[in-house]
Scaffold this active site. Sequence first.
Site, PDB file in Angstrom:
ATOM      1  N   LEU A 508       0.808  -1.218   0.000  1.00 36.20           N
ATOM      2  CA  LEU A 508       0.000   0.000   0.000  1.00 36.20           C
ATOM      3  C   LEU A 508       0.835   1.260   0.000  1.00 36.20           C
ATOM      4  CD1 LEU A 508      -2.637  -1.063   2.696  1.00 36.20           C
ATOM      5  CD2 LEU A 508      -2.930  -1.075   0.221  1.00 36.20           C
ATOM      6  N   GLY A 511       6.462   4.230   4.697  1.00 38.85           N
ATOM      7  CA  GLY A 511       6.738   5.412   5.514  1.00 38.85           C
ATOM      8  C   GLY A 511       8.055   5.262   6.227  1.00 38.85           C
ATOM      9  N   GLY A 512       8.275   6.129   7.239  1.00 39.38           N
ATOM     10  CA  GLY A 512       9.521   6.073   7.979  1.00 39.38           C
ATOM     11  C   GLY A 512       9.687   4.770   8.736  1.00 39.38           C
ATOM     12  N   PHE A 513       8.566   4.131   9.098  1.00 38.68           N
ATOM     13  CA  PHE A 513       8.605   2.870   9.844  1.00 38.68           C
ATOM     14  C   PHE A 513       8.988   1.713   8.932  1.00 38.68           C
ATOM     15  CE2 PHE A 513       6.826  -0.941  11.635  1.00 38.68           C
ATOM     16  CZ  PHE A 513       6.909  -0.790  13.008  1.00 38.68           C
ATOM     17  N   PRO A 515       7.451  -0.574   5.038  1.00 35.81           N
ATOM     18  CA  PRO A 515       6.342  -0.761   4.097  1.00 35.81           C
ATOM     19  C   PRO A 515       5.059  -1.196   4.792  1.00 35.81           C
ATOM     20  CG  PRO A 515       7.843  -2.626   3.999  1.00 35.81           C
ATOM     21  CD  PRO A 515       8.485  -1.621   4.907  1.00 35.81           C
ATOM     22  N   VAL A 516       3.930  -0.896   4.147  1.00 30.71           N
ATOM     23  CA  VAL A 516       2.614  -1.301   4.641  1.00 30.71           C
ATOM     24  C   VAL A 516       1.944  -2.150   3.563  1.00 30.71           C
ATOM     25  CG1 VAL A 516       0.380  -0.514   5.514  1.00 30.71           C
ATOM     26  CG2 VAL A 516       2.438   0.841   5.970  1.00 30.71           C
ATOM     27  N   ASP A 627       3.683  14.130  14.909  1.00 34.57           N
ATOM     28  CA  ASP A 627       3.930  13.884  13.487  1.00 34.57           C
ATOM     29  C   ASP A 627       2.622  13.916  12.701  1.00 34.57           C
ATOM     30  OD1 ASP A 627       5.515  13.474  11.281  1.00 34.57           O
ATOM     31  OD2 ASP A 627       5.589  11.300  11.484  1.00 34.57           O
TER      32      ASP A 627
END
Length: 820
Positions: A508, A511-513, A515-516, A627
């Site tokens: 999808l 982000g900084g964390f 992949p989703v 954030d």
Amino acid sequence: MLCFYLLHIGFAIDIITSYQSLKDPETLSSKTGNFTLGFFSPENSTSRYVGIWWKSQSTIVWVANRNQPLNDSSGAVTISEDGNLVVLNGERRIIWSSNVSHIVSNTSSQFSDFGKLVLMESATGNILWDSFQRPSNALLPGMKLSTNKTTSEKVELTSWKSPSNPSIGSFSSSVVERLNIPELFILNETRPYWRSGPWNGQAFTGVVSMTTAYLVSFHGGDDGQGNIQIYYTEPSPLKFLIYILNSHGQYEETCWDDDKKEIKISWTSQRSNCDVYGMCGPFASCNSMSQPICSCLRGFEPSNKEEWNAQNWTSGCVRRTPLLCERVKYQNTSVDRKEDGFLKLQMVKVPDFPEGSPVMPEICQSQCLQNCSCVAYSYDAGIGCMSWTGNLLDIQQFSSGGLDLYVRVAYTELDKGKNTTTIIITIAVMVGAVIIFICAYVMWRRTSNHPGKENNKAFLQFNNRETAENSSHKVIEELSEVKLQELLLFNLEKLVTATDNFHLSNKLGKGGFGPVYKGKLQDGQEIAVKRLSRESGQGLEEFMNEVVVISKLQHRNLVKLLGCCVEGEEKMLIYEYMPNKSLDGFVFDSSKSKDIDWKKRFSIIDGIARGLLYLHRDSRLRIIHRDLKASNILLDEELNPKISDFGMARIFGVSEDQANTNRVVGTYGYMSPEYAMQGLFSEKSDVFSFGVLILEIISGRRNSSFYDDEHALTLLGFAWIQWKEGNILSLTDPTIYDPNYHQHILRCIHIGLLCVQELAIERPVMATVISMLNSEIAVLPPPSQPAFILRQNMFNLVSSTGSHKFSSINTFSITDVYDR
């Protein structure tokens, strides 16, 4: 003519039309004569107001021009040219209006026997507006206090500023649904001041004066249309009750004394200091019949004994003996594993923030005992099982009525008759164990000073093999500290199957964390799997922070965390799936921006604001997000916004207003100046980010990539210039502009600029922002110049090697300072 004039004043008419106005001192009377609409002056005041009173002017139940008094007796009530019910002053200027838009036919206003003033279409009789939906400080029979679960719109009472000033005061009262259990609250500004206790279908369990004869007239619950409501009907024709929210924040039950021909007060909501919300702090009980009135619950002691002895009870009490889960977690394996038990408190107002569950009493107790985070439970036949996982706040001891509360304590608090011999033996065993441990440690140190090379090599190999396993164990240990009741640990194999082995087609975004991915469980439920990337600068701290924070939050404008997965080096968070992905995909995409008109965009702005207010003030934890940005606002099927990504969030203490950090995290373009430059963050940091979001949603342009070649302005600077010049067309996304909403859009731009002011102290809090958005605050203060007017070099200094130029893992900020 004189006789006709007197007849005109005294005749009990109940209709107002554009041809038949009501002038001071004329009145309208209900058919029964109990209610009167007319002009009045409060006690010790010469100002004139239009209001409704019952029996006499000593009981004003509704006021029209609360914040706009008339200075003389030249006022009039009539139907205006646009069909609204209005109050005019002597110069024929409108000082109050029913403010209904798009009226298409002739209207008239009628005054009913129940004290309700309505505006309706003359031809059809359809009601366009009524005073019961816009009450003042009085609750009448049939009037409903309500809160819409979808829109959060409220019908609430607001107090007078003083007995001689009907303008809106500091106190308000509305129905609040705490986890599916309705309660009636009185707020002082935005802070709880009094609460009724949970509604059990017949009564408020925290109002002991509700006798059987008194109960039958009260009704409450879900009306089937998404509204939680409370109302009452007349218990009998001979007993007409009115509830007034007075200027001191107290409910007064009033009735008419026919013998004395005056109003008398038969009940008040605050009979003692114990009725003030949270008077004694957490894990303490308030008893107005005791001295002092506050006492710690059994098994607890004052958290600050000096303050407590000085009768400052706000810090409350803390547990004296740790519960079994805590003893197992922090002590060695030889700890006594006797089960915790429950102490019964009888006839109390149960604490705030109950969690409801429709189970029987026996299951209620076992559920609480098996859940390490459960600290108390209670049961009521009309409500079911209630349990508490946080601080037990606002407990009040009654002499009758109330409910039984079962507080969880360690087994030692249950059995105070434990003999001294057992205690001595236990202490001796513990001391002996410590001595043996010290001796063993000294011997190990001596033998380890000259280790063999082979032993060293074997140890290193073993250590490398166990690294991933130890990391996994560490996270699981951390998760055990979270003490979550509903959070699930997902199996890695199931997630691999659900996402087709994390196939690219299911990706999808990133982000900084990390992949989703989109996934689908075996039962058909769609999920979003957020997978921690090895290359991510975020690690265990951010992972745990998001689990701890978001798992304890429940609000329709916050994304729901379903569970997590920790196996080996894999760390994943599982969320509810949002089919419309994030807000930036709509607002900044020219092909999709047409799908969200101004009404929908305003609904998104309002939803984000309500989610932030919950984080800042209404949740069990006080959260600063840090954030907030368009990509962290997810949209469900109906494009309702949900705030996500709590990896950078910070939990604030009750008395904490701001904090400082050496590690500045967040996204350039959304950071407040005090945070980006000094590391200071507070609620006002999120308010700044929200202001940027408002301007982005209205303009359809990113603040982080906006560039004005001629003046080197940021989006904030551009918005400031256009607002000062009154040119909102150049700022507004052309796909949403509608002349009918010109003033509404302009007002939202004004609010956005108030939120991005350079000084944090000048920015409004979120409660004020919501009042501004809903036009509860009519006149907005002028904004001062926002921060970051000119394009700063720091935007260009961020590395662009990643797929996301402005990610959430910035660990420093670079700022060029320009004179203004």
